[in-house]
Design a protein around this motif. Structure first.
Motif, PDB file in Angstrom:
ATOM      1  N   GLU A  43      -4.868 -13.664   1.495  1.00  0.00           N
ATOM      2  CA  GLU A  43      -4.862 -13.220   0.104  1.00  0.00           C
ATOM      3  C   GLU A  43      -4.562 -11.721   0.018  1.00  0.00           C
ATOM      4  OE1 GLU A  43      -8.567 -14.272  -1.638  1.00  0.00           O
ATOM      5  OE2 GLU A  43      -8.022 -16.373  -1.961  1.00  0.00           O
ATOM      6  N   ILE A  44      -5.090 -10.958   0.978  1.00  0.00           N
ATOM      7  CA  ILE A  44      -4.795  -9.519   1.022  1.00  0.00           C
ATOM      8  C   ILE A  44      -3.337  -9.301   1.400  1.00  0.00           C
ATOM      9  CG2 ILE A  44      -5.288  -7.347   2.205  1.00  0.00           C
ATOM     10  CD1 ILE A  44      -8.159  -8.221   2.507  1.00  0.00           C
ATOM     11  N   LEU A  45      -2.884  -9.989   2.453  1.00  0.00           N
ATOM     12  CA  LEU A  45      -1.515  -9.803   2.936  1.00  0.00           C
ATOM     13  C   LEU A  45      -0.479 -10.213   1.895  1.00  0.00           C
ATOM     14  CD1 LEU A  45      -1.890 -11.093   6.613  1.00  0.00           C
ATOM     15  CD2 LEU A  45      -1.833  -8.729   5.820  1.00  0.00           C
ATOM     16  N   ASP A  46      -0.840 -11.155   1.015  1.00  0.00           N
ATOM     17  CA  ASP A  46       0.099 -11.639   0.000  1.00  0.00           C
ATOM     18  C   ASP A  46       0.015 -10.839  -1.297  1.00  0.00           C
ATOM     19  OD1 ASP A  46       0.910 -13.572   1.750  1.00  0.00           O
ATOM     20  OD2 ASP A  46      -0.410 -15.126   0.945  1.00  0.00           O
ATOM     21  N   GLY A  47      -0.891  -9.870  -1.352  1.00  0.00           N
ATOM     22  CA  GLY A  47      -1.046  -9.073  -2.571  1.00  0.00           C
ATOM     23  C   GLY A  47       0.147  -8.162  -2.808  1.00  0.00           C
ATOM     24  N   ASP A  48       0.284  -7.707  -4.047  1.00  0.00           N
ATOM     25  CA  ASP A  48       1.385  -6.816  -4.409  1.00  0.00           C
ATOM     26  C   ASP A  48       1.160  -5.421  -3.842  1.00  0.00           C
ATOM     27  OD1 ASP A  48       2.630  -8.815  -5.883  1.00  0.00           O
ATOM     28  OD2 ASP A  48       1.489  -8.327  -7.701  1.00  0.00           O
ATOM     29  N   VAL A  49       2.245  -4.738  -3.533  1.00  0.00           N
ATOM     30  CA  VAL A  49       2.165  -3.354  -3.075  1.00  0.00           C
ATOM     31  C   VAL A  49       2.570  -2.429  -4.220  1.00  0.00           C
ATOM     32  CG1 VAL A  49       2.626  -3.946  -0.682  1.00  0.00           C
ATOM     33  CG2 VAL A  49       4.534  -3.396  -2.193  1.00  0.00           C
ATOM     34  N   GLU A  50       2.179  -1.183  -4.100  1.00  0.00           N
ATOM     35  CA  GLU A  50       2.545  -0.193  -5.101  1.00  0.00           C
ATOM     36  C   GLU A  50       4.059  -0.031  -5.123  1.00  0.00           C
ATOM     37  OE1 GLU A  50       1.562   1.623  -8.102  1.00  0.00           O
ATOM     38  OE2 GLU A  50      -0.160   1.972  -6.802  1.00  0.00           O
ATOM     39  N   LYS A  51       4.658  -0.180  -6.298  1.00  0.00           N
ATOM     40  CA  LYS A  51       6.108  -0.104  -6.410  1.00  0.00           C
ATOM     41  C   LYS A  51       6.559   1.358  -6.498  1.00  0.00           C
ATOM     42  CE  LYS A  51       6.543  -4.579  -8.708  1.00  0.00           C
ATOM     43  NZ  LYS A  51       6.968  -5.295  -9.944  1.00  0.00           N
ATOM     44  N   GLU A  52       7.538   1.683  -5.688  1.00  0.00           N
ATOM     45  CA  GLU A  52       8.114   3.030  -5.707  1.00  0.00           C
ATOM     46  C   GLU A  52       9.163   3.092  -6.812  1.00  0.00           C
ATOM     47  OE1 GLU A  52       8.554   6.521  -5.556  1.00  0.00           O
ATOM     48  OE2 GLU A  52       7.436   5.963  -3.749  1.00  0.00           O
ATOM     49  N   THR A  53       8.986   4.011  -7.752  1.00  0.00           N
ATOM     50  CA  THR A  53       9.906   4.098  -8.896  1.00  0.00           C
ATOM     51  C   THR A  53      10.817   5.307  -8.798  1.00  0.00           C
ATOM     52  OG1 THR A  53       8.196   5.262 -10.157  1.00  0.00           O
ATOM     53  CG2 THR A  53       8.329   2.876 -10.423  1.00  0.00           C
ATOM     54  N   GLY A  54      10.816   5.951  -7.662  1.00  0.00           N
ATOM     55  CA  GLY A  54      11.692   7.107  -7.501  1.00  0.00           C
ATOM     56  C   GLY A  54      10.900   8.378  -7.281  1.00  0.00           C
ATOM     57  N   THR A  55      11.558   9.395  -6.796  1.00  0.00           N
ATOM     58  CA  THR A  55      10.902  10.683  -6.548  1.00  0.00           C
ATOM     59  C   THR A  55      11.726  11.813  -7.147  1.00  0.00           C
ATOM     60  OG1 THR A  55      12.040  10.929  -4.431  1.00  0.00           O
ATOM     61  CG2 THR A  55       9.880   9.857  -4.393  1.00  0.00           C
ATOM     62  N   LYS A  56      11.061  12.909  -7.441  1.00  0.00           N
ATOM     63  CA  LYS A  56      11.751  14.087  -7.961  1.00  0.00           C
ATOM     64  C   LYS A  56      11.012  15.318  -7.478  1.00  0.00           C
ATOM     65  CE  LYS A  56      13.278  16.364 -12.213  1.00  0.00           C
ATOM     66  NZ  LYS A  56      14.671  16.538 -11.769  1.00  0.00           N
ATOM     67  N   GLU A  57      11.737  16.234  -6.905  1.00  0.00           N
ATOM     68  CA  GLU A  57      11.118  17.466  -6.444  1.00  0.00           C
ATOM     69  C   GLU A  57      11.056  18.474  -7.593  1.00  0.00           C
ATOM     70  OE1 GLU A  57      12.926  19.083  -3.008  1.00  0.00           O
ATOM     71  OE2 GLU A  57      12.603  17.296  -1.764  1.00  0.00           O
ATOM     72  N   TYR A  58       9.876  19.037  -7.769  1.00  0.00           N
ATOM     73  CA  TYR A  58       9.679  20.002  -8.845  1.00  0.00           C
ATOM     74  C   TYR A  58       9.583  21.410  -8.276  1.00  0.00           C
ATOM     75  CZ  TYR A  58       8.726  16.360 -12.280  1.00  0.00           C
ATOM     76  OH  TYR A  58       8.829  15.297 -13.135  1.00  0.00           O
ATOM     77  N   ASP A  59      10.092  22.355  -9.027  1.00  0.00           N
ATOM     78  CA  ASP A  59       9.888  23.768  -8.731  1.00  0.00           C
ATOM     79  C   ASP A  59       8.595  24.183  -9.417  1.00  0.00           C
ATOM     80  OD1 ASP A  59       9.827  26.478  -8.482  1.00  0.00           O
ATOM     81  OD2 ASP A  59      11.928  26.807  -9.063  1.00  0.00           O
ATOM     82  N   HIS A  60       7.579  24.528  -8.615  1.00  0.00           N
ATOM     83  CA  HIS A  60       6.266  24.838  -9.198  1.00  0.00           C
ATOM     84  C   HIS A  60       6.367  25.927 -10.265  1.00  0.00           C
ATOM     85  CE1 HIS A  60       4.078  22.256  -6.479  1.00  0.00           C
ATOM     86  NE2 HIS A  60       4.766  22.761  -5.460  1.00  0.00           N
ATOM     87  N   GLY A  61       7.339  26.799 -10.138  1.00  0.00           N
ATOM     88  CA  GLY A  61       7.459  27.862 -11.131  1.00  0.00           C
ATOM     89  C   GLY A  61       7.921  27.366 -12.484  1.00  0.00           C
TER      90      GLY A  61
END
Length: 401
Positions: A318-336
């Motif tokens: 049941e654990i192994l068949d559970g859903d994983v967190e879906k990756e929706t993309g990444t974006k690098e931010y300039d902290h400034g």
């Protein structure tokens, strides 16, 4: 066997096929063990035939037979020492891999999955249930494989001695399997409830230990005590019922096999009187009859233990068949460039579809503002923070930074 149990069993078999080399060695050594075990009664029968009758002992023949028996026993002992090492290697490696996969999967799952299940229950799945599965696999290797091979080999040898007596044994002995299969089907349901309640019980214990300050603060010791007592009683009841039902398999099959053994002995005695069989031949056949019925008792034990193992495997799957967190993309931010403006735009969110929690929420927090989130328990304060941290996805609307 229910579809769920069949699916879990097929899945376990598929996982075991990852250890093909070890399985091949186990299969070869098992054939050697069964062959030696089957050959020993032949030597015993020959020894009896050279000793029957006054002054008819053939000492030279007997000496040769006894030497052969010693060699067979020694080689068989070595094989029986090696095989359990192989069994344990596969069982421990398989459960170790399953445990690791389950833990890795938990790390990749959405927080919502973890929140909906108690910590104690998840810990129980990774520890107690994996150990229960390991014990079941060991029993399957130790008794099931040898048992099946013993049945096939002894059938052939009994047929060579007397086909009629073999037919009687072969037809009646499987009755014990029908009995064990019926009881195993009933006990599986009880074992399933038992392992589920065990997880809930572990959850209560974990909460009582780690959240003791909160329990004291809200003065809910009695409530937690009542929950524990109720769960403990339910767990004990289902466990006792499952254990009792599974424990009836062995005596029932032994009783059936004992009746068959007695009937075959009577038939053999009649044949001896009519010169249709020698005393040594009957001795060999009775040894084979015992070796033939013994695996059915062992297999019945395996069927009983397998129900608990499959129930435990199901909780890991049941654990192994559970859903994983879906990756929706990444974006690098300039902290400034980050100003710190947080906006909720028409946000809807519920933990479960049937219980509405947040509906059409609009919030704007300007950079530099200090905002206090207040409200009664269950209003959604922690949920708002979890949504900002993106531990959960919104049902509708957007949260922007």
């Amino acid at each position: 066997m229910s579809e769920n149990r069949k699916s879990n069993l097929k899945r376990l078999i598929h996982l075991m096929l990852n250890y093909k080399l070890l399985l091949t060695i186990i299969f070869i050594l098992s054939i050697v063990q069964v062959s030696l075990t089957v050959y020993l009664p032949i030597l015993i029968g020959q020894a009896v035939d050279v000793m029957v009758g006054a002054g008819a002992v053939e000492f030279e023949s007997l000496k040769t037979i006894l030497i052969q028996m010693v060699i067979v026993v020694l080689v068989n002992t070595v094989v029986q020492w090696i095989l359990p090492v192989m069994y344990q290697k596969i069982a421990y490696e398989l459960t170790k891999d399953l445990r690791q996969q389950a833990l890795d999967k938990i790390h990749a799952m959405p927080l919502g999955y973890i929140d909906q299940r108690g910590t104690g229950d998840l810990v129980s799945r990774l520890t107690t249930d994996s150990e229960q599965l390991n014990d079941g696999l060991l029993l399957v290797f130790q008794q099931f494989l040898i048992g099946v091979l013993s049945i096939l080999f002894t059938l052939v040898m009994m047929f060579r001695i007397n086909p009629v007596m073999m037919a009687v044994v072969a037809v009646l002995t499987p009755l014990s399997l029908f009995v064990s299969q019926y009881v195993a089907k009933k006990s599986y349901e009880e074992f399933t409830m038992s392992v589920r309640l065990r997880g809930e019980l572990s959850e209560i214990v974990e909460e009582s230990v780690t959240q003791n300050e909160i329990i004291t603060l809200f003065n809910i010791h009695e409530e937690k005590q009542d929950q524990f007592v109720e769960l403990n009683e339910d767990y004990s009841r289902f466990s006792e019922k499952a254990t009792f039902m599974s424990s009836t398999i062995n005596p029932a099959t032994r009783f059936i096999n004992a009746l068959i053994y007695a009937g075959v002995t009577y038939m053999g005695a009649v044949l001896i009187v009519n010169n249709g069989l020698t005393v040594g031949g009957l001795t060999v056949f009775l040894n084979y009859a015992r070796e033939y019925t013994k695996p059915f008792n062992d297999i019945s034990n395996v069927l009983a233990e397998l129900q608990s193992a499959l129930a435990s495997a199901n909780r890991l799957f049941e654990i192994l068949d559970g859903d994983v967190e879906k990756e929706t993309g990444t974006k690098e931010y300039d902290h400034g460039e980050i100003k710190g403006r947080v906006t909720f735009e028409d946000v809807d969110f519920s933990y479960t579809p049937d219980t509405e929690l947040i509906k059409d929420l609009n919030v704007e927090v300007e950079p530099g503002m200090k905002v206090a989130i207040v409200g009664p328990t269950g209003a959604g304060k922690s949920t708002m923070i979890n949504l900002i941290m993106r531990f959960y996805e919104t049902d509708q609307g957007y949260i922007t930074l």
